[in-house]
Every structure is written in C-alpha cells, then in structure tokens.
Design a protein around this motif. Structure first.
Motif, mmCIF file in Angstrom:
data_model
loop_
_atom_site.group_PDB
_atom_site.id
_atom_site.type_symbol
_atom_site.label_atom_id
_atom_site.label_comp_id
_atom_site.label_asym_id
_atom_site.label_seq_id
_atom_site.Cartn_x
_atom_site.Cartn_y
_atom_site.Cartn_z
ATOM 1 N N PRO A 34 0.727 -1.361 -0.116
ATOM 2 C CA PRO A 34 -0.199 0.168 0.411
ATOM 3 C C PRO A 34 1.079 1.499 -0.299
ATOM 4 C CG PRO A 34 -0.889 -1.345 1.291
ATOM 5 C CD PRO A 34 0.590 -1.936 0.924
ATOM 6 N N HIS A 35 2.344 1.603 0.723
ATOM 7 C CA HIS A 35 2.668 2.775 0.459
ATOM 8 C C HIS A 35 3.715 2.306 -0.912
ATOM 9 C CE1 HIS A 35 2.241 2.552 4.792
ATOM 10 N NE2 HIS A 35 2.198 1.484 4.662
ATOM 11 N N ARG A 36 3.256 1.968 -1.720
ATOM 12 C CA ARG A 36 4.245 1.967 -3.598
ATOM 13 C C ARG A 36 3.879 2.802 -3.701
ATOM 14 N NH1 ARG A 36 3.826 -4.516 -4.330
ATOM 15 N NH2 ARG A 36 5.636 -5.375 -2.349
ATOM 16 N N ASP A 37 2.377 3.573 -3.981
ATOM 17 C CA ASP A 37 2.084 4.355 -4.651
ATOM 18 C C ASP A 37 3.071 5.712 -4.485
ATOM 19 O OD1 ASP A 37 0.144 2.279 -6.646
ATOM 20 O OD2 ASP A 37 -1.788 3.711 -5.914
ATOM 21 N N ASN A 38 3.082 5.952 -3.078
ATOM 22 C CA ASN A 38 3.440 6.967 -2.875
ATOM 23 C C ASN A 38 5.367 7.179 -3.035
ATOM 24 O OD1 ASN A 38 3.982 9.312 -1.285
ATOM 25 N ND2 ASN A 38 5.370 8.203 0.585
ATOM 26 N N LEU A 39 5.745 5.965 -3.144
ATOM 27 C CA LEU A 39 6.922 5.541 -2.972
ATOM 28 C C LEU A 39 7.527 6.589 -4.545
ATOM 29 C CD1 LEU A 39 8.074 2.476 -1.282
ATOM 30 C CD2 LEU A 39 8.858 5.360 -0.699
ATOM 31 N N ILE A 40 6.228 5.789 -5.100
ATOM 32 C CA ILE A 40 6.625 5.733 -6.795
ATOM 33 C C ILE A 40 6.709 7.828 -7.635
ATOM 34 C CG2 ILE A 40 5.589 5.795 -9.270
ATOM 35 C CD1 ILE A 40 6.891 3.402 -8.201
ATOM 36 N N HIS A 41 5.739 8.284 -6.763
ATOM 37 C CA HIS A 41 5.470 9.453 -6.472
ATOM 38 C C HIS A 41 7.452 9.805 -6.470
ATOM 39 C CE1 HIS A 41 4.872 13.802 -5.842
ATOM 40 N NE2 HIS A 41 5.439 13.856 -4.597
ATOM 41 N N HIS A 42 7.817 9.919 -4.665
ATOM 42 C CA HIS A 42 9.664 10.492 -4.686
ATOM 43 C C HIS A 42 10.059 9.221 -5.556
ATOM 44 C CE1 HIS A 42 8.055 11.531 -0.749
ATOM 45 N NE2 HIS A 42 7.466 10.863 -0.386
ATOM 46 N N ALA A 43 10.285 8.692 -6.035
ATOM 47 C CA ALA A 43 11.303 8.291 -7.902
ATOM 48 C C ALA A 43 10.903 9.110 -8.884
ATOM 49 C CB ALA A 43 10.534 6.392 -7.842
ATOM 50 N N ARG A 44 9.560 8.874 -9.198
ATOM 51 C CA ARG A 44 10.167 9.902 -10.474
ATOM 52 C C ARG A 44 10.801 11.449 -9.987
ATOM 53 N NH1 ARG A 44 5.792 8.395 -14.022
ATOM 54 N NH2 ARG A 44 4.984 6.285 -13.365
ATOM 55 N N GLN A 45 10.546 11.470 -9.247
ATOM 56 C CA GLN A 45 10.796 13.130 -7.946
ATOM 57 C C GLN A 45 12.501 12.817 -8.331
ATOM 58 O OE1 GLN A 45 9.987 16.622 -7.651
ATOM 59 N NE2 GLN A 45 7.614 15.059 -8.773
ATOM 60 N N LEU A 46 13.086 11.665 -8.047
ATOM 61 C CA LEU A 46 14.652 11.369 -8.014
ATOM 62 C C LEU A 46 14.878 11.605 -9.012
ATOM 63 C CD1 LEU A 46 16.579 8.811 -5.575
ATOM 64 C CD2 LEU A 46 16.595 8.892 -8.320
ATOM 65 N N LEU A 47 14.328 11.258 -10.065
ATOM 66 C CA LEU A 47 14.643 10.048 -11.844
ATOM 67 C C LEU A 47 14.690 12.121 -12.733
ATOM 68 C CD1 LEU A 47 12.828 7.370 -12.340
ATOM 69 C CD2 LEU A 47 15.666 7.831 -12.675
ATOM 70 N N LEU A 48 13.901 13.175 -11.707
ATOM 71 C CA LEU A 48 14.137 14.749 -12.574
ATOM 72 C C LEU A 48 14.581 14.742 -11.918
ATOM 73 C CD1 LEU A 48 10.416 15.357 -12.217
ATOM 74 C CD2 LEU A 48 11.885 14.197 -14.525
ATOM 75 N N THR A 49 15.519 14.661 -11.192
ATOM 76 C CA THR A 49 16.711 15.891 -10.564
ATOM 77 C C THR A 49 18.257 15.342 -9.998
ATOM 78 O OG1 THR A 49 15.669 15.418 -8.068
ATOM 79 C CG2 THR A 49 14.977 16.690 -8.601
ATOM 80 N N ASN A 50 17.390 14.282 -10.157
ATOM 81 C CA ASN A 50 19.127 13.289 -9.105
ATOM 82 C C ASN A 50 20.238 12.494 -10.440
ATOM 83 O OD1 ASN A 50 20.524 11.579 -7.239
ATOM 84 N ND2 ASN A 50 19.744 11.983 -6.309
#
Length: 251
Positions: A185-201
């Motif tokens: 159930p926490h993965r959708d929130n983590l996917i949001h963070h993962a997408r943000q990381l891919l845009l900046t890291n």
C-alpha cells in the motif's frame, strides 16, 4: 522485485522497540558476525545511545558494526543490529524532530545500505547459484527481510524532508524495504518520490534503483530515462551499488 520468503523462526515486532530495552534483552553472544560471536557488539551500540552523540563519535561506533555487514553480507547478528539502529533513529526523530542532523543521516545511510544488502535483487542473484533455494539455507537473510515493515517505519518520516540528500537516503532504504508484500500500500507514494528523484538526481545507482522499482511495480518510465541508465557494467564505477561506506555515504 517481490519475492515470497519462507517464514522466519525469530520474533518480528509490529512496532519499533525501545533501543535500550532491545540492547539489554538481546543475547548478543549467541549471534554470529563475520568475526565470530557478537560479544563486543553491545559496546558499539551503547555508544550510539549517547544523547549528545557527535558525528565523529557516531562514525566510530558505526565503524565497529562492520562485522555485521562485512562484504555486504547478512549475518546472524545483522537483523538485531538493524532493528536497534532503526529504533535509535526513530527515537532521535522524536527527540530532535525532523531536522535530520548529521547523526540521523549516518543512521539512515547505514539502514539504506543494509536494505540493499537484503533486497529482492540480492535474493534473485543468490537463487541463480542455489537453484532457487537461496533463502532456505540462509535464516539470517530470512530474518532480516522479515523486519522490513518495521524498519520502514524508521525511514519513511524522512521521505518528505526539506534536504534532498536526506530524502534520497530515506528513499534508497524505503524502496528496498517496500518490496515486502505488507508494504504494497505504500508503493504509490514511493513511486511519486522515485519519479521526483529521476527528474533531479544524476547518481547512476540511485536512478537504476528508482527505475527498477517503477518497472517492477507496473509503472511507465517514459520520459524519465537517460542514456546510460541501464548500464549495469561492473567496470563502470558510478554504476555500482554503494559499498556500505557510511562514513562518507553515497546516499
């Protein structure tokens, strides 16, 4: 990135324990490390309990935990040590708020390292050498992976931290821990963070971990990839996973 594990014969707490109680209640001498029984491990853990711990002191204490992560391996004493570090991080979060001082960063980095040492990719690699029975003969790894839901509780508060380095460190641990089915159930929130990381890291291993999670959990990566993201060559130094050097953490 989701593996079905055999059951562990060790207790799995639903909540993070008090670190001092865990330290007193664990029979450390009965647990093995890379150098033998973990009789001396409590000495390092006691130092981490100091309320006014400095970063140099924390680094020294964490250096003394090397036998539970030697060569990125999970030993008999690793699960109890990881639970202690997570419990300590949670207590420091309560005491110091979400400022995530340098000591918190070191604890987060240590947990992120042990998370990747026990993730589904590690199990898949082991299964290739043990005919799919890697975990059957590795109770320490089974016990470590069974703790993922409770360890996640210690790192997840830092996912929204104002400091990008803190967020990325927490995400490295959280993505690995969230491979546990109970954390789906926490993965959708983590996917949001993962997408943000891919845009900046720009760090290659971080990007690979984020992309692996997106793909494994059924999400589109269109527009998020860069040339070289899928280069897993062991001869490309910046493509390697972190080696556990939390004194100068790559997280």
């Amino acid at each position: 990135m989701t593996t079905t594990d055999p059951p562990t014969d060790r207790p799995v707490p639903e909540a993070l324990p008090d670190p001092s109680a865990l330290l007193r209640g664990t029979n450390w001498a009965s647990l093995e490390t890379a150098t033998g029984p973990a009789r001396k491990l409590p000495q390092a853990l006691i130092r981490l309990l100091e309320p006014d711990l400095t970063m140099p002191e924390a680094r020294k204490a964490l250096d003394a935990l090397e036998p539970v992560r030697h060569q990125n391996t999970i030993y008999d004493a690793t699960p109890a040590t990881a639970l202690f570090v997570a419990a300590l991080l949670a207590r420091r979060t309560t005491q110091h708020g979400m400022e995530a001082n340098g000591v918190c960063m070191l604890l987060l980095a240590w947990l992120a390292g042990v998370a990747t040492d026990s993730d589904d990719a590690c199990v898949a690699a082991g299964n290739r050498y043990f005919d799919g029975n890697y975990l059957d003969g590795y109770p320490a790894m089974v016990a470590m992976r069974a703790l993922r839901p409770v360890l996640y509780r210690a790192v997840s508060p830092f996912l929204d931290n104002a400091d990008a380095a803190v967020r990325d460190t927490a995400l490295a641990a959280a993505l690995a821990f969230a491979e546990h089915p109970a954390l789906a159930p926490h993965r959708d929130n983590l996917i949001h963070h993962a997408r943000q990381l891919l845009l900046t890291n720009d760090t290659q291993w971080r990007r690979q971990q984020a992309l692996d999670a997106l793909r494994a959990w059924g999400h589109d990566t269109t527009g998020l990839t860069r040339p070289g993201d899928d280069d897993r060559s062991p001869y490309t130094s910046d493509s390697l996973w972190p080696d556990g050097d939390f004194a100068t953490p790559p997280f």
